[in-house]
Scaffold this active site. Structure first.
Site, mmCIF file in Angstrom:
data_model
loop_
_atom_site.group_PDB
_atom_site.id
_atom_site.type_symbol
_atom_site.label_atom_id
_atom_site.label_comp_id
_atom_site.label_asym_id
_atom_site.label_seq_id
_atom_site.Cartn_x
_atom_site.Cartn_y
_atom_site.Cartn_z
ATOM 1 N N ASP A 22 120.103 -27.632 -64.640
ATOM 2 C CA ASP A 22 120.744 -27.502 -65.953
ATOM 3 C C ASP A 22 122.130 -28.132 -65.870
ATOM 4 O O ASP A 22 122.576 -28.535 -64.792
ATOM 5 C CB ASP A 22 120.786 -26.037 -66.404
ATOM 6 C CG ASP A 22 121.611 -25.148 -65.486
ATOM 7 O OD1 ASP A 22 122.260 -25.668 -64.562
ATOM 8 O OD2 ASP A 22 121.598 -23.926 -65.691
ATOM 9 N N ASP A 32 110.970 -23.110 -68.462
ATOM 10 C CA ASP A 32 111.585 -22.397 -67.340
ATOM 11 C C ASP A 32 111.970 -21.026 -67.857
ATOM 12 O O ASP A 32 112.255 -20.866 -69.039
ATOM 13 C CB ASP A 32 112.860 -23.101 -66.854
ATOM 14 C CG ASP A 32 114.055 -22.750 -67.727
ATOM 15 O OD1 ASP A 32 114.137 -23.299 -68.835
ATOM 16 O OD2 ASP A 32 114.873 -21.898 -67.332
ATOM 17 N N CYS A 83 93.250 -12.276 -58.987
ATOM 18 C CA CYS A 83 94.429 -13.041 -58.573
ATOM 19 C C CYS A 83 94.320 -13.415 -57.090
ATOM 20 O O CYS A 83 93.854 -12.632 -56.270
ATOM 21 C CB CYS A 83 95.690 -12.215 -58.831
ATOM 22 S SG CYS A 83 97.203 -13.024 -58.276
ATOM 23 N N CYS A 116 96.921 -14.143 -55.094
ATOM 24 C CA CYS A 116 98.184 -13.962 -54.361
ATOM 25 C C CYS A 116 98.007 -12.936 -53.241
ATOM 26 O O CYS A 116 97.067 -12.148 -53.257
ATOM 27 C CB CYS A 116 99.298 -13.540 -55.320
ATOM 28 S SG CYS A 116 99.446 -11.757 -55.553
ATOM 29 N N CYS A 128 97.563 -9.226 -54.249
ATOM 30 C CA CYS A 128 96.278 -8.838 -54.842
ATOM 31 C C CYS A 128 95.108 -8.994 -53.875
ATOM 32 O O CYS A 128 94.115 -8.295 -53.987
ATOM 33 C CB CYS A 128 96.023 -9.664 -56.105
ATOM 34 S SG CYS A 128 97.198 -9.280 -57.424
ATOM 35 N N HIS A 160 103.367 -12.641 -56.791
ATOM 36 C CA HIS A 160 102.276 -12.415 -57.749
ATOM 37 C C HIS A 160 102.625 -12.993 -59.126
ATOM 38 O O HIS A 160 101.808 -13.702 -59.734
ATOM 39 C CB HIS A 160 101.973 -10.921 -57.885
ATOM 40 C CG HIS A 160 101.126 -10.632 -59.077
ATOM 41 N ND1 HIS A 160 99.755 -10.763 -59.077
ATOM 42 C CD2 HIS A 160 101.473 -10.301 -60.351
ATOM 43 C CE1 HIS A 160 99.294 -10.514 -60.293
ATOM 44 N NE2 HIS A 160 100.312 -10.229 -61.090
HETATM 45 ZN ZN LIG Z 1 98.442 -11.247 -57.578
#
Ligand SMILES: [Zn+2]
Length: 377
Positions: A93, A267, A305, A307, A310, A336
């Site tokens: 920015d 963003d 998910c 990640c 999870c 996550h």
């Molecule tokens: Zn997850």
């Protein structure tokens, strides 16, 4: 002449756009979400983990980096990519928004913004030229023009004055921008909630000519309906062959609605900040893992998910980590949330490719509104 910073519009589905940015630091498939790396770090994430979430581009904050460790120091250390070990594209920015919101005694004049560092009180000045120079020292792939982000609510006459000051700053920012192959600079549309001002700003910035365009001054309290109305008043006046970036947005439902209107880049601190306060974003909406209902729930946050939180850990364990104030809780929930955001963007990109955007957006909206799983047991 080609600048080597390219945006290719691959496919339209309605107003939604599937595209690709090609830059000095690699490609970005759009629509894309940029995790926010405020002070040279996306908080609680290693660069390797960040890459594994699917992020292709991140955002860095000029204001924080110019104060600490300093743009000249980062330049001597090889630029921000090398400093933080993120080889991919980085958008910075201009520093203006944070100077005006975080610094002490910020005073806006034609020349720029005079302010005091919130760290040590040093008197400093951010001009369009200095903001552009700092971003070049950081080696930003995408540089933002310095603008004034109008507060909300704002009278039309004040918004007009501020938007025209931002236009004069945009011209000065463009003149100061060192052209380098594969690097780009974006101008920022302002004009508060006034469609006529938005149109004027978009047309004038297009006349100056940037590698991309951002829509700023939204998501500042005006609400989603007015935000979308302003997008509709702005995007038709921006060139289709350049990327469009909606700054500071946002919640999953706002991103879906903005992609539907033709936005390519986003963003927001929401996924990372929420990850540090026990809020998890899932297909079924926001889950507050601190809630006692999760204390003995052996199920994952989201069974679909990919990640680490999870794949092998339970809601009960995440609940325990967050309640106990363990650092790992913030790390896992941030990871996550970033995977959720990247998977959302991937789903939107696929939907546009398959010309099923409206149906997919409606389905995602129904799932988000449907709420979390019933309590366990
Ligand atoms: Zn997850």
């Amino acid at each position: 002449m080609s600048t080597g910073f390219a945006y290719e519009l691959l496919r339209n589905d309605g107003a939604a756009r599937r595209g690709r940015i090609d830059s000095a630091h690699g490609k970005v498939e759009t629509p894309a979400f940029m995790p926010v790396g405020t002070a040279g770090t996306v908080k609680a994430m290693t660069p390797e983990a960040l890459g594994e979430t699917g992020a292709e581009i991140i955002l860095g904050n000029t204001y924080h980096l110019m104060l600490r460790p300093g743009a000249e120091r980062i330049a001597r250390l090889g630029g921000l990519h090398r400093f933080m070990a993120w080889p991919g594209p980085i958008l910075t920015d201009s520093g203006g928004y944070q100077v005006m919101s975080l610094a002490k005694l910020a005073r806006v004049s034609e020349a720029g913004v005079a302010f005091q560092s919130h760290l040590d009180g040093a008197a400093l000045m951010l001009t369009p030229e200095r903001a552009t120079e700092v971003q070049a020292l950081l080696d930003a792939t995408i540089t933002m023009a310095l603008d004034e982000c109008t507060a909300w609510p704002c009278e039309e006459s004040t918004a007009a004055q501020s938007m025209r000051l931002s236009l004069r700053w945009a011209e000065r920012s463009r003149a100061a921008f060192p052209a380098r192959r594969g690097y780009g600079q974006f101008g920022i549309v302002q004009g508060s909630v006034y469609a006529g001002l938005r149109e004027e700003s978009a047309k004038a910035l297009t006349a100056i000519g940037f590698e991309g365009y951002a829509v700023g001054g939204l998501a500042v309290g005006e609400g989603p309906a007015l935000m979308l109305e302003m997008l509709e008043a702005t995007l038709p006046y921006l060139p289709a062959e350049r990327p469009r970036y909606l700054m500071g947005v946002g919640k999953p439902e706002d991103i879906i609605a903005a992609v539907a209107r033709g936005v390519d880049l986003f963003d927001c601190v929401i996924p990372t900040r929420s990850g540090r306060t026990g809020q998890a974003f899932t297909r079924r909406g926001v889950v507050n893992i601190r809630n006692a209902r999760h204390a003995e729930d052996p199920r994952p946050l989201d069974e679909a998910c990919r990640c680490p939180a999870c794949r092998s850990l339970s809601r009960a364990y995440l609940h325990h980590l967050v309640k106990a104030g363990e650092i790992l809780g913030a790390m896992l929930l941030t990871w996550h949330n970033l995977v959720y955001y990247q998977e959302l963007m991937a789903a939107l990109r696929r939907a546009i490719e398959e010309e099923r955007f409206a149906a997919v957006a409606a389905q995602l909206g129904r799932e988000l509104a449907g709420g979390d799983l019933a309590p366990f047991g």
